[in-house]
Design an enzyme around this catalytic site. Structure first.
Site, PDB file in Angstrom:
ATOM      1  N   TRP A  13     -33.116 -29.132  11.397  1.00  4.33           N
ATOM      2  CA  TRP A  13     -31.893 -28.725  11.327  1.00  4.33           C
ATOM      3  C   TRP A  13     -30.991 -29.903  11.906  1.00  4.33           C
ATOM      4  O   TRP A  13     -31.054 -30.410  12.996  1.00  4.33           O
ATOM      5  CB  TRP A  13     -31.733 -27.563  12.362  1.00  4.33           C
ATOM      6  CG  TRP A  13     -30.304 -27.224  12.772  1.00  4.33           C
ATOM      7  CD1 TRP A  13     -29.625 -27.555  13.773  1.00  4.33           C
ATOM      8  CD2 TRP A  13     -29.480 -26.202  11.870  1.00  4.33           C
ATOM      9  NE1 TRP A  13     -28.236 -26.941  13.743  1.00  4.33           N
ATOM     10  CE2 TRP A  13     -28.329 -26.314  12.442  1.00  4.33           C
ATOM     11  CE3 TRP A  13     -29.793 -25.398  10.913  1.00  4.33           C
ATOM     12  CZ2 TRP A  13     -27.421 -25.325  11.903  1.00  4.33           C
ATOM     13  CZ3 TRP A  13     -28.838 -24.675  10.329  1.00  4.33           C
ATOM     14  CH2 TRP A  13     -27.618 -24.671  10.899  1.00  4.33           C
ATOM     15  N   ALA A  37     -20.352 -15.461  -0.608  1.00  2.00           N
ATOM     16  CA  ALA A  37     -21.191 -16.525  -1.232  1.00  2.00           C
ATOM     17  C   ALA A  37     -20.671 -17.989  -0.759  1.00  2.00           C
ATOM     18  O   ALA A  37     -19.724 -18.102   0.162  1.00  2.00           O
ATOM     19  CB  ALA A  37     -20.872 -16.487  -2.638  1.00  2.00           C
ATOM     20  N   GLU A  56     -31.684 -27.327  20.447  1.00  6.76           N
ATOM     21  CA  GLU A  56     -30.421 -26.882  21.290  1.00  6.76           C
ATOM     22  C   GLU A  56     -30.608 -26.510  22.664  1.00  6.76           C
ATOM     23  O   GLU A  56     -30.040 -25.727  23.294  1.00  6.76           O
ATOM     24  CB  GLU A  56     -29.750 -25.365  20.579  1.00  6.76           C
ATOM     25  CG  GLU A  56     -29.211 -25.833  19.305  1.00  6.76           C
ATOM     26  CD  GLU A  56     -28.135 -27.059  19.560  1.00  6.76           C
ATOM     27  OE1 GLU A  56     -27.254 -26.822  20.534  1.00  6.76           O
ATOM     28  OE2 GLU A  56     -27.816 -27.871  18.675  1.00  6.76           O
ATOM     29  N   GLU A  89     -29.400 -13.524  14.193  1.00  6.91           N
ATOM     30  CA  GLU A  89     -29.429 -13.859  15.702  1.00  6.91           C
ATOM     31  C   GLU A  89     -28.533 -12.738  16.665  1.00  6.91           C
ATOM     32  O   GLU A  89     -27.742 -11.951  15.984  1.00  6.91           O
ATOM     33  CB  GLU A  89     -29.048 -15.325  15.757  1.00  6.91           C
ATOM     34  CG  GLU A  89     -29.629 -16.268  14.984  1.00  6.91           C
ATOM     35  CD  GLU A  89     -29.425 -17.650  15.129  1.00  6.91           C
ATOM     36  OE1 GLU A  89     -28.925 -18.150  16.193  1.00  6.91           O
ATOM     37  OE2 GLU A  89     -29.656 -18.438  14.254  1.00  6.91           O
ATOM     38  N   MET A 143     -36.862 -22.294  15.999  1.00  7.29           N
ATOM     39  CA  MET A 143     -35.505 -22.721  16.191  1.00  7.29           C
ATOM     40  C   MET A 143     -35.710 -23.699  17.816  1.00  7.29           C
ATOM     41  O   MET A 143     -35.068 -23.422  18.676  1.00  7.29           O
ATOM     42  CB  MET A 143     -34.418 -21.951  16.140  1.00  7.29           C
ATOM     43  CG  MET A 143     -34.057 -21.479  14.967  1.00  7.29           C
ATOM     44  SD  MET A 143     -32.708 -20.306  14.709  1.00  7.29           S
ATOM     45  CE  MET A 143     -33.187 -18.788  15.514  1.00  7.29           C
ATOM     46  N   THR A 144     -36.740 -24.519  17.741  1.00  7.98           N
ATOM     47  CA  THR A 144     -37.051 -25.317  18.767  1.00  7.98           C
ATOM     48  C   THR A 144     -36.156 -26.570  18.995  1.00  7.98           C
ATOM     49  O   THR A 144     -36.524 -27.548  19.070  1.00  7.98           O
ATOM     50  CB  THR A 144     -38.722 -25.682  18.870  1.00  7.98           C
ATOM     51  OG1 THR A 144     -38.878 -26.322  17.555  1.00  7.98           O
ATOM     52  CG2 THR A 144     -39.441 -24.374  18.994  1.00  7.98           C
TER      53      THR A 144
END
Length: 473
Positions: free
Chosen positions: A447, A191, A325, A259, A322-323
């Protein structure tokens, strides 16, 4: 709004005078760390009713005028164009707003229906305090029509800090996703302290989306994912735990972020996703997934191979790409979210995922690398305001890479070491927003909260109407 790039010798005073607005308006729109110290190449948001348009190959002034609902002549006049038949690709045009002259008997409701824009938007653009007091002959600025999108943001800070971040950004969000509940090998969950975040979401009418993941900074999670994905009994236990947690906490949907899944577990992941959707839909919850930035179905690598874009697009209610990094903290210096790379991902994604299911990821932090880069050396991560402060401190000139549509600069520190900083500014943000419009996407996913970037929120509000679900109980 338009964007102004600081040139050598300019001051905030002459910029304000040029655009006919006050110094305080520019300072507020950009939350300038030091209004008395501007940088060559720095981008400023100018809060006026105009909109900027970058001419594309083959476009004509007539087509551009039709797009914005204005007369060709008004664009010609605003940009001092001597020959309307000669506009070149890449040219930046300032598009003036539409003007409506109030007629006897007209009210704001009638005018809003003519232009298909809300009364509130017209009142705000014209600083109308009392919408019922409208006089014939008054010239009203009619704001540009804004597409409606959904906006998600992840937060990694637990407790009151995370709650504060949601309260600050809540008016710009459709969803918020506290990151993250970590799955356990027994099908349970570790949690997180999300109570303050969920309370803030309720206050701000933001839909809370529970996030689960298999990885931590210590463990890539590949074996853990395999243990869950290869055992339906563990999956059922996990899904029961998720549903019970969502009911207890008040979450409205789930975001699955698995991932580093082994390539051989690709079909098992698809089957788990279908199982999750079947269980959660019966309970009235939605299911989304987070996907690595792929450019083809054959893309190799443990980050990509098990992420089946077509299957996720078919099964999930929506997906978050997740475009970001590319400019990884342990890698060489480069743009963190280069638009040319993002568009390659989108070009593939829209062929197998419905556009109204796609969120484009957008990172809201900057990075500072030491040069020359040494493999494994970690870049420093910080917010955009610090990126500007650091550039001011060292007298840097901000450059703009047109391929990646990203700003960067170099400076030498007190120890004589050279640094390279990549960040986001008003230009790069606007370019990403244009991509969301051009591709017709469902929305944007940030993000991550906790990195102040005032220009982003100002431009988001100017470009889009953020969808809000008024009843989230």
């Amino acid at each position: 709004m338009i964007i102004h790039i600081i040139q050598r010798g300019e001051t905030l005073w002459n910029i304000a005078e040029r655009y006919g607005i006050s110094l305080s308006e520019i300072i507020a729109a950009n939350s300038l760390p030091d209004p008395n110290r501007l940088l060559i190449g720095q981008s400023l948001v100018i809060p006026i009713a105009f909109r900027q348009h970058i001419v594309r190959a083959g476009e004509t002034l007539w087509q551009i005028a039709q797009k914005y609902g204005v007369a060709v002549g008004s664009i010609v006049q605003a940009n001092h164009i001597s020959d309307p038949s000669k506009i070149n690709p890449g040219m930046i045009l300032n598009i003036p707003p539409r003007i409506h002259t109030v007629k006897p008997g007209e009210n704001l409701s009638q005018i809003s229906q003519i232009y298909r824009i809300s009364v509130q938007e017209i009142a705000k653009a014209n600083r109308i305090q009392n919408p019922d007091l409208l006089y014939p002959g008054t010239r009203l600025t009619i704001p540009f029509v804004k597409p409606v999108i959904d906006v998600n943001a992840y937060t990694i800070h637990a407790g009151e800090e995370g709650g504060k971040e949601v309260r600050e950004a809540g008016s710009f969000l459709t969803y918020v996703s506290p990151f993250a509940y970590i799955i356990r090998e027994d099908g349970g969950l570790d949690a997180i302290n999300d109570t303050a975040i969920l309370q803030a979401a309720l206050t701000e009418q933001v839909i809370p989306m529970m996030s689960i993941t298999n990885f931590t900074f210590r463990d890539p999670g590949s074996r853990l994912a395999h243990a869950i994905l290869s055992n339906t009994e563990l999956q059922d236990r996990l899904l029961t735990t998720i549903i019970n947690t969502m009911k207890e906490k008040g979450y409205r949907g789930l975001n699955i972020d698995f991932e580093n899944v082994f390539p051989d577990d690709r079909e098992l992941y698809n089957q788990f996703l279908q199982r999750a959707v079947d269980r959660l839909h019966k309970e009235g919850y939605f299911v989304s997934t987070a996907l690595a930035p792929k450019t083809s179905p054959e893309q190799k690598g443990i980050l990509y191979e098990a992420h089946d874009y077509a299957a996720h697009g078919r099964i999930a209610d929506f997906v978050i790409l997740m475009t970001y990094e590319w400019g990884y903290r342990l890698g060489p210096p480069q743009a963190i979210s280069p638009l040319n790379q993002i568009k390659q991902v989108l070009d593939y994604a829209v062929t197998v995922i419905p556009r109204n299911k796609i969120f484009m990821g957008f990172q809201v932090y900057a990075r500072d690398w030491l040069l020359p880069h040494v493999q494994g050396q970690e870049a420093e991560t910080f917010d955009m305001q610090e990126a500007i402060r650091r550039a001011v401190q060292h007298g840097a000139v901000i450059q703009y890479d047109r391929t990646s549509q990203s700003p960067f600069y170099r400076y030498v520190d007190e120890q004589g070491r050279t640094h390279e900083v990549w960040f986001e500014d008003a230009r790069s943000t606007w370019a990403k927003f244009d991509a969301v419009k051009d591709y017709g996407l469902r929305g944007i996913s940030y993000w991550v909260l906790g990195y102040p970037f005032p220009q982003n929120w100002v431009l988001l509000e100017d470009n889009f109407q953020v969808r809000k679900f008024r009843s989230i109980h």
